[in-house]
Design a protein around this motif. Structure first.
Motif, short mmCIF file in Angstrom:
data_model
loop_
_atom_site.label_atom_id
_atom_site.label_comp_id
_atom_site.label_asym_id
_atom_site.label_seq_id
_atom_site.Cartn_x
_atom_site.Cartn_y
_atom_site.Cartn_z
N PHE A 47 -2.25 -9.65 -5.54
CA PHE A 47 -1.96 -8.44 -6.30
C PHE A 47 -0.58 -7.92 -5.84
O PHE A 47 -0.27 -7.98 -4.64
CB PHE A 47 -3.06 -7.39 -6.07
CG PHE A 47 -2.97 -6.25 -7.04
CD1 PHE A 47 -3.42 -6.40 -8.33
CD2 PHE A 47 -2.39 -5.05 -6.67
CE1 PHE A 47 -3.32 -5.37 -9.25
CE2 PHE A 47 -2.28 -4.00 -7.58
CZ PHE A 47 -2.74 -4.17 -8.87
N SER A 106 -7.11 2.81 0.53
CA SER A 106 -6.85 1.84 -0.53
C SER A 106 -6.58 0.48 0.12
O SER A 106 -6.39 0.40 1.34
CB SER A 106 -5.63 2.25 -1.36
OG SER A 106 -4.47 2.22 -0.54
N VAL A 107 -6.52 -0.54 -0.70
CA VAL A 107 -6.18 -1.86 -0.16
C VAL A 107 -4.71 -1.86 0.28
O VAL A 107 -4.35 -2.47 1.29
CB VAL A 107 -6.49 -2.96 -1.20
CG1 VAL A 107 -5.89 -4.30 -0.80
CG2 VAL A 107 -8.00 -3.09 -1.36
N SER A 108 -3.86 -1.14 -0.45
CA SER A 108 -2.45 -1.02 -0.05
C SER A 108 -2.37 -0.43 1.36
O SER A 108 -1.59 -0.89 2.21
CB SER A 108 -1.68 -0.11 -1.00
OG SER A 108 -1.79 -0.55 -2.33
N LYS A 120 -14.01 -1.59 -8.15
CA LYS A 120 -14.21 -2.74 -9.04
C LYS A 120 -15.67 -3.19 -8.96
O LYS A 120 -16.54 -2.45 -9.39
CB LYS A 120 -13.18 -3.80 -8.72
CG LYS A 120 -11.76 -3.19 -8.79
CD LYS A 120 -10.66 -4.15 -8.55
CE LYS A 120 -9.34 -3.46 -8.30
NZ LYS A 120 -8.82 -2.67 -9.42
N TYR A 140 -10.60 -7.45 -2.85
CA TYR A 140 -10.93 -6.42 -3.84
C TYR A 140 -11.58 -7.03 -5.09
O TYR A 140 -12.44 -6.44 -5.71
CB TYR A 140 -9.67 -5.63 -4.21
CG TYR A 140 -9.94 -4.19 -4.63
CD1 TYR A 140 -11.22 -3.75 -4.97
CD2 TYR A 140 -8.90 -3.26 -4.68
CE1 TYR A 140 -11.45 -2.42 -5.33
CE2 TYR A 140 -9.12 -1.94 -5.05
CZ TYR A 140 -10.40 -1.52 -5.38
OH TYR A 140 -10.63 -0.22 -5.74
N GLN A 141 -11.14 -8.26 -5.46
CA GLN A 141 -11.69 -8.88 -6.67
C GLN A 141 -12.90 -9.77 -6.40
O GLN A 141 -13.43 -10.37 -7.33
CB GLN A 141 -10.60 -9.70 -7.38
CG GLN A 141 -9.51 -8.86 -8.03
CD GLN A 141 -9.99 -8.09 -9.26
OE1 GLN A 141 -11.01 -8.42 -9.87
NE2 GLN A 141 -9.26 -7.06 -9.64
N ASP A 186 -7.37 -10.24 0.88
CA ASP A 186 -7.59 -9.15 -0.06
C ASP A 186 -8.84 -9.54 -0.87
O ASP A 186 -8.80 -10.46 -1.70
CB ASP A 186 -6.36 -9.01 -0.97
CG ASP A 186 -6.57 -7.99 -2.09
OD1 ASP A 186 -7.70 -7.49 -2.25
OD2 ASP A 186 -5.59 -7.72 -2.81
C1 LIG Z 1 -6.88 -7.94 -5.83
C2 LIG Z 1 -6.39 -6.52 -5.81
N1 LIG Z 1 -5.84 -6.04 -4.70
C3 LIG Z 1 -5.38 -4.78 -4.63
C4 LIG Z 1 -5.44 -3.94 -5.71
C5 LIG Z 1 -4.89 -2.55 -5.59
O1 LIG Z 1 -5.62 -1.88 -4.61
P1 LIG Z 1 -5.28 -0.39 -4.14
O2 LIG Z 1 -4.92 0.38 -5.36
O3 LIG Z 1 -6.55 0.05 -3.49
O4 LIG Z 1 -4.16 -0.48 -3.18
C6 LIG Z 1 -6.02 -4.39 -6.90
C7 LIG Z 1 -6.11 -3.50 -8.07
O5 LIG Z 1 -6.27 -3.89 -9.18
C8 LIG Z 1 -6.50 -5.72 -6.94
O6 LIG Z 1 -7.05 -6.22 -8.05
#
Ligand SMILES: Cc1ncc(COP(=O)(O)O)c(C=O)c1O
Length: 380
Positions: free
Chosen positions: A110, A82-84, A211, A187-188, A185
């Motif tokens: 986030f 995960s990103v976390s 996403k 992810y978006q 980050d």
């Molecule tokens: C920009 C961003 N970073 C991190 C996350 C969460 O990532 P993860 O659940 O993989 O740790 C999200 C989830 O919505 C997100 O939008």
């Protein structure tokens, strides 16, 4: 629609013949490709009982595709969950000193990113938040917040709340001028905004698959610039981060070279199958075509929502935003549910409804969603 370049791709997302899905900032639509790839894993398990080699190949293919997507070398990519997890891997590997122990992040990141850095306070980290102004972060705030005490600057490429897009190269330059690392980050942004880690010079970049990358949760990638990866040792680790996991040597730790040292346990195989198919689809469609098309849809969303009298909380200049357009809706979760019952899938966060198209969406999809939203808001 004349200006719709992804007509053939749209057919690969069966849900779109029945529903309008505009929720790529949360979960994008399921493609036939990803469905078949997941089935491929099941079939191989069913037929062969066990196929470690084949399953690992799928994960490696996904790693390679992600490297191609962000213009990195495959050795600069770690497989995480995960990103976390990606942020925690980096946070725990750093040493915070009195001279250089500051972490600069923003209140638009986030929340998990805040949680990860705050968890390092008892290891000496001093956390500094940059406050947003009208849901954006001016570049000048980085200039005034990053200094010779900053160990790492942590930002979102595109903000989850309103799609605000930041210029990675400018921020990387400010960070590096002060001797700070830059963690991004993405992810978006990954899958809707082009990313070139070589041109922007970022040190770390993380993104998951759920996403805009058309996949499922459970697998994410962590880019680490080659020369940086070789300088730091992971503290969150496992046998797949070793130079030879199959040496079965319990008494020694010998990390793999490059970012692979940040791999940990057995990778999520089924997610690897989904990821390789999802990323292949993105690469086939091509970021050079996806990004301008989504900017066009963004412009359309802004113009049409404004025409309907809705309040937009995203930047209105599409140069500074990703695909997601945030519309102010005080009871957003409730409205998300009402729209879902009408076959329109959007995503609520706090006080906004996020309209987040992907390349398979059309202006008609957006028009239908905005019309329905406006009707709910005026109570008709
Ligand atoms: C920009 C961003 N970073 C991190 C996350 C969460 O990532 P993860 O659940 O993989 O740790 C999200 C989830 O919505 C997100 O939008």
């Amino acid at each position: 629609m004349e200006s719709f370049p992804f007509k053939e791709f749209r057919k690969r997302f069966p849900i779109l013949s029945e529903k309008i899905q505009l929720s790529s900032c949360s979960q994008s639509a399921l493609s036939i490709d990803v469905q078949q790839a997941i089935q491929e894993y099941m079939t191989s398990w069913q037929e062969h009982g066990m196929d470690w080699g084949g399953w690992m190949e799928a994960v490696e293919e996904a790693r390679q595709h992600f490297a191609t997507l962000i213009h990195a070398d495959v050795e600069e990519i770690a497989v995480v969950s995960s990103v976390s997890h990606a942020a925690s891997s980096i946070a725990t590997s750093l040493n915070f000193t009195d001279e250089r122990g500051d972490i600069v992040l923003t209140d638009m990141d986030f929340p998990c990113i805040g949680h990860v850095w705050l968890s390092q306070r008892d290891r000496g980290a001093n956390i500094k938040f940059i406050s947003s102004e009208n849901h954006e972060i001016p570049l000048g705030s980085y200039e005034s917040s990053i200094d010779e005490r900053t160990l790492l600057t942590s930002i979102s490429h595109v903000a989850y709340y309103n799609g605000f897009e930041q210029d990675l190269k400018s921020i990387a330059d400010i960070a590096h001028r002060n001797g700070s690392y830059l963690f991004v980050d993405a992810y978006q942004s990954a899958g809707n905004v082009s990313i070139n880690v070589k041109e922007s010079g970022v040190d770390f970049l993380a993104a998951g698959l759920q996403k805009y990358l058309l996949g499922i949760p459970g697998l994410a990638f962590l880019y680490i610039k080659r020369e940086v990866a070789d300088r730091i040792s992971p503290r969150l680790t496992g046998w797949f981060g070793q130079s030879n996991p199959f040496a079965f040597d319990i008494k020694n730790v010998e990390y793999a070279g490059g970012a692979r040292r940040f791999d940990s346990g057995t990778p999520p195989m089924i997610n690897g199958f989904a990821a390789k198919a999802a990323l292949k689809l993105i690469l086939e469609a091509g970021m050079e075509k996806i990004e301008p098309y989504l900017k066009e849809l963004s412009q359309y969303t802004i113009d049409y929502a404004e025409e309907k009298g809705l309040t937009i909380l995203s930047p209105t200049n599409v140069v500074h935003k990703g695909s997601n357009t945030a519309i102010y809706v005080p009871n957003a979760s409730e409205v998300e549910q009402t729209l879902k019952e009408k076959g329109i899938i959007v995503s609520a966060r706090q006080d906004v409804i996020r309209i987040a198209p992907h390349f398979y969406n059309t202006k008609d999809d957006i028009k239908t969603a905005v019309d329905a939203l406006q009707k709910i808001l005026v109570g008709t």
